[in-house]
Write a protein that holds these residues in place. Sequence first.
Motif, PDB file in Angstrom:
ATOM      1  N   VAL A   1       0.883  -1.162   0.000  1.00 52.61           N
ATOM      2  CA  VAL A   1       0.000   0.000   0.000  1.00 52.61           C
ATOM      3  C   VAL A   1       0.917   1.207   0.000  1.00 52.61           C
ATOM      4  CG1 VAL A   1      -1.784   1.294   1.205  1.00 52.61           C
ATOM      5  CG2 VAL A   1      -1.819  -1.205   1.280  1.00 52.61           C
ATOM      6  N   ALA A   2       1.018   1.854  -1.151  1.00 52.04           N
ATOM      7  CA  ALA A   2       1.886   3.026  -1.338  1.00 52.04           C
ATOM      8  C   ALA A   2       3.321   2.668  -0.940  1.00 52.04           C
ATOM      9  CB  ALA A   2       1.339   4.225  -0.577  1.00 52.04           C
ATOM     10  N   ASP A   3       3.873   3.362   0.051  1.00 49.27           N
ATOM     11  CA  ASP A   3       5.263   3.152   0.464  1.00 49.27           C
ATOM     12  C   ASP A   3       5.394   2.217   1.659  1.00 49.27           C
ATOM     13  OD1 ASP A   3       6.177   4.754  -1.561  1.00 49.27           O
ATOM     14  OD2 ASP A   3       6.249   6.567  -0.334  1.00 49.27           O
ATOM     15  N   HIS A   4       4.394   1.382   1.885  1.00 53.86           N
ATOM     16  CA  HIS A   4       4.398   0.425   2.992  1.00 53.86           C
ATOM     17  C   HIS A   4       4.144  -0.979   2.444  1.00 53.86           C
ATOM     18  CE1 HIS A   4       4.390   3.577   6.064  1.00 53.86           C
ATOM     19  NE2 HIS A   4       3.621   4.233   5.212  1.00 53.86           N
ATOM     20  N   ALA A   5       4.783  -1.946   3.072  1.00 51.78           N
ATOM     21  CA  ALA A   5       4.587  -3.339   2.666  1.00 51.78           C
ATOM     22  C   ALA A   5       4.490  -4.203   3.910  1.00 51.78           C
ATOM     23  CB  ALA A   5       5.751  -3.813   1.794  1.00 51.78           C
ATOM     24  N   THR A   6       3.718  -5.269   3.802  1.00 54.33           N
ATOM     25  CA  THR A   6       3.728  -6.318   4.819  1.00 54.33           C
ATOM     26  C   THR A   6       4.167  -7.595   4.108  1.00 54.33           C
ATOM     27  OG1 THR A   6       1.398  -6.849   4.457  1.00 54.33           O
ATOM     28  CG2 THR A   6       1.909  -5.282   6.230  1.00 54.33           C
ATOM     29  N   ALA A   7       4.848  -8.449   4.874  1.00 50.01           N
ATOM     30  CA  ALA A   7       5.357  -9.683   4.275  1.00 50.01           C
ATOM     31  C   ALA A   7       5.261 -10.822   5.279  1.00 50.01           C
ATOM     32  CB  ALA A   7       6.810  -9.502   3.837  1.00 50.01           C
ATOM     33  N   LEU A   8       4.899 -11.989   4.773  1.00 52.05           N
ATOM     34  CA  LEU A   8       4.908 -13.222   5.547  1.00 52.05           C
ATOM     35  C   LEU A   8       6.015 -14.089   4.959  1.00 52.05           C
ATOM     36  CD1 LEU A   8       3.743 -15.280   7.571  1.00 52.05           C
ATOM     37  CD2 LEU A   8       2.191 -16.020   5.742  1.00 52.05           C
ATOM     38  N   ILE A   9       6.952 -14.481   5.816  1.00 51.50           N
ATOM     39  CA  ILE A   9       8.124 -15.230   5.374  1.00 51.50           C
ATOM     40  C   ILE A   9       8.250 -16.488   6.213  1.00 51.50           C
ATOM     41  CG2 ILE A   9      10.626 -15.158   5.064  1.00 51.50           C
ATOM     42  CD1 ILE A   9       9.020 -11.900   5.777  1.00 51.50           C
ATOM     43  N   TYR A  10       8.311 -17.641   5.565  1.00 51.25           N
ATOM     44  CA  TYR A  10       8.552 -18.900   6.279  1.00 51.25           C
ATOM     45  C   TYR A  10      10.052 -19.080   6.416  1.00 51.25           C
ATOM     46  CZ  TYR A  10       3.646 -20.327   5.861  1.00 51.25           C
ATOM     47  OH  TYR A  10       2.289 -20.416   5.965  1.00 51.25           O
ATOM     48  N   HIS A  11      10.475 -19.613   7.531  1.00 50.32           N
ATOM     49  CA  HIS A  11      11.883 -19.635   7.915  1.00 50.32           C
ATOM     50  C   HIS A  11      12.283 -21.011   8.435  1.00 50.32           C
ATOM     51  CE1 HIS A  11      14.684 -19.524  11.341  1.00 50.32           C
ATOM     52  NE2 HIS A  11      15.311 -18.567  10.717  1.00 50.32           N
ATOM     53  N   THR A  12      13.415 -21.511   7.970  1.00 47.75           N
ATOM     54  CA  THR A  12      14.091 -22.656   8.582  1.00 47.75           C
ATOM     55  C   THR A  12      15.569 -22.298   8.612  1.00 47.75           C
ATOM     56  OG1 THR A  12      12.503 -24.227   7.684  1.00 47.75           O
ATOM     57  CG2 THR A  12      14.605 -25.132   8.446  1.00 47.75           C
ATOM     58  N   SER A  13      16.194 -22.431   9.767  1.00 48.48           N
ATOM     59  CA  SER A  13      17.622 -22.120   9.849  1.00 48.48           C
ATOM     60  C   SER A  13      18.365 -23.224  10.579  1.00 48.48           C
ATOM     61  CB  SER A  13      17.866 -20.781  10.553  1.00 48.48           C
ATOM     62  OG  SER A  13      17.489 -20.863  11.912  1.00 48.48           O
ATOM     63  N   HIS A  14      19.639 -23.305  10.234  1.00 43.78           N
ATOM     64  CA  HIS A  14      20.555 -24.256  10.868  1.00 43.78           C
ATOM     65  C   HIS A  14      21.785 -23.471  11.324  1.00 43.78           C
ATOM     66  CE1 HIS A  14      18.132 -26.651   8.090  1.00 43.78           C
ATOM     67  NE2 HIS A  14      18.364 -27.678   8.876  1.00 43.78           N
ATOM     68  N   GLN A  15      22.237 -23.740  12.541  1.00 38.87           N
ATOM     69  CA  GLN A  15      23.445 -23.115  13.065  1.00 38.87           C
ATOM     70  C   GLN A  15      24.286 -24.179  13.754  1.00 38.87           C
ATOM     71  OE1 GLN A  15      20.367 -21.810  14.306  1.00 38.87           O
ATOM     72  NE2 GLN A  15      20.230 -20.155  12.834  1.00 38.87           N
ATOM     73  N   VAL A  16      25.596 -24.036  13.612  1.00 42.94           N
ATOM     74  CA  VAL A  16      26.544 -24.862  14.360  1.00 42.94           C
ATOM     75  C   VAL A  16      27.441 -23.905  15.131  1.00 42.94           C
ATOM     76  CG1 VAL A  16      28.513 -26.437  14.180  1.00 42.94           C
ATOM     77  CG2 VAL A  16      26.475 -26.825  12.796  1.00 42.94           C
ATOM     78  N   PHE A  17      27.612 -24.190  16.430  1.00 42.91           N
ATOM     79  CA  PHE A  17      28.394 -23.328  17.310  1.00 42.91           C
ATOM     80  C   PHE A  17      29.712 -24.000  17.687  1.00 42.91           C
ATOM     81  CE2 PHE A  17      24.017 -22.034  17.725  1.00 42.91           C
ATOM     82  CZ  PHE A  17      24.091 -20.664  17.736  1.00 42.91           C
ATOM     83  N   ARG A  18      30.727 -23.183  17.959  1.00 43.88           N
ATOM     84  CA  ARG A  18      32.058 -23.681  18.322  1.00 43.88           C
ATOM     85  C   ARG A  18      32.017 -24.667  19.485  1.00 43.88           C
ATOM     86  NH1 ARG A  18      34.620 -19.644  15.524  1.00 43.88           N
ATOM     87  NH2 ARG A  18      34.219 -17.573  16.300  1.00 43.88           N
ATOM     88  N   ALA A  19      31.187 -24.407  20.466  1.00 42.61           N
ATOM     89  CA  ALA A  19      31.156 -25.236  21.673  1.00 42.61           C
ATOM     90  C   ALA A  19      30.692 -26.665  21.401  1.00 42.61           C
ATOM     91  CB  ALA A  19      30.264 -24.590  22.731  1.00 42.61           C
ATOM     92  N   SER A  20      29.920 -26.867  20.343  1.00 40.61           N
ATOM     93  CA  SER A  20      29.439 -28.214  20.021  1.00 40.61           C
ATOM     94  C   SER A  20      29.377 -28.382  18.500  1.00 40.61           C
ATOM     95  CB  SER A  20      28.074 -28.469  20.658  1.00 40.61           C
ATOM     96  OG  SER A  20      27.144 -27.483  20.249  1.00 40.61           O
ATOM     97  N   PRO A  21      30.538 -28.511  17.843  1.00 35.18           N
ATOM     98  CA  PRO A  21      30.570 -28.546  16.384  1.00 35.18           C
ATOM     99  C   PRO A  21      29.917 -29.787  15.766  1.00 35.18           C
ATOM    100  CG  PRO A  21      32.746 -28.952  17.280  1.00 35.18           C
ATOM    101  CD  PRO A  21      31.869 -28.571  18.428  1.00 35.18           C
ATOM    102  N   GLU A  22      29.596 -30.769  16.577  1.00 37.93           N
ATOM    103  CA  GLU A  22      28.941 -31.981  16.057  1.00 37.93           C
ATOM    104  C   GLU A  22      27.417 -31.869  16.115  1.00 37.93           C
ATOM    105  OE1 GLU A  22      28.743 -32.019  20.275  1.00 37.93           O
ATOM    106  OE2 GLU A  22      30.486 -31.687  19.007  1.00 37.93           O
ATOM    107  N   THR A  23      26.923 -30.729  16.578  1.00 36.79           N
ATOM    108  CA  THR A  23      25.489 -30.543  16.772  1.00 36.79           C
ATOM    109  C   THR A  23      24.984 -29.381  15.919  1.00 36.79           C
ATOM    110  OG1 THR A  23      25.697 -31.287  19.059  1.00 36.79           O
ATOM    111  CG2 THR A  23      23.688 -30.094  18.487  1.00 36.79           C
TER     112      THR A  23
END
Length: 161
Positions: free
Chosen positions: A85-107
């Motif tokens: 609507v003019a200079d405004h937008a709404t958005a619906l975004i589906y999300h899946t993320s994966h992270q590996v951290f130094r403390a547990s690199p096997e997870t």
Amino acid sequence: MRTAAEIEAGLDRADVTEVLYRYASCIDKRDVDGIRVTLADDLWAQYGNVDPIVGGDAVANWIDEGTRECVWQHHLLSVYHVDLVADHATALIYHTSHQVFRASPETVHVLVGRYHNQLRRKADGWKISRLLFEILWGERRVDSTGYLAAVGGSGPQVYPR
């Protein structure tokens, strides 16, 4: 044949979608400046049940702190709706993320959720002005079978900054 207004709306949807994908890819690269470019100065954001964060700088810094110990990250987004609507937008975004951290690199840590975002057009492009991340599922997976090593992978190192 498309009208000029329909063509403009399509270009705006493409620009909004680009901002949303850039936000996630910059998180994956640990590109704080790139993240910041996608955020409005007066952004209001809430991630799950943590207290809201106000301000583009504050959110970029919060993301930087929260991902500092990541060996690697991978966000997969699907932009389902962009409404304008003019200079405004709404958005619906589906999300899946994966992270590996130094403390547990096997997870690998997996998050599934949805972003409910609002964006505003500024002189320098579309900016996320309101971000609500609804966390729906989270789990940790351990490579107990050694499959990752068997296929020759361990992921890249953290991107230099």
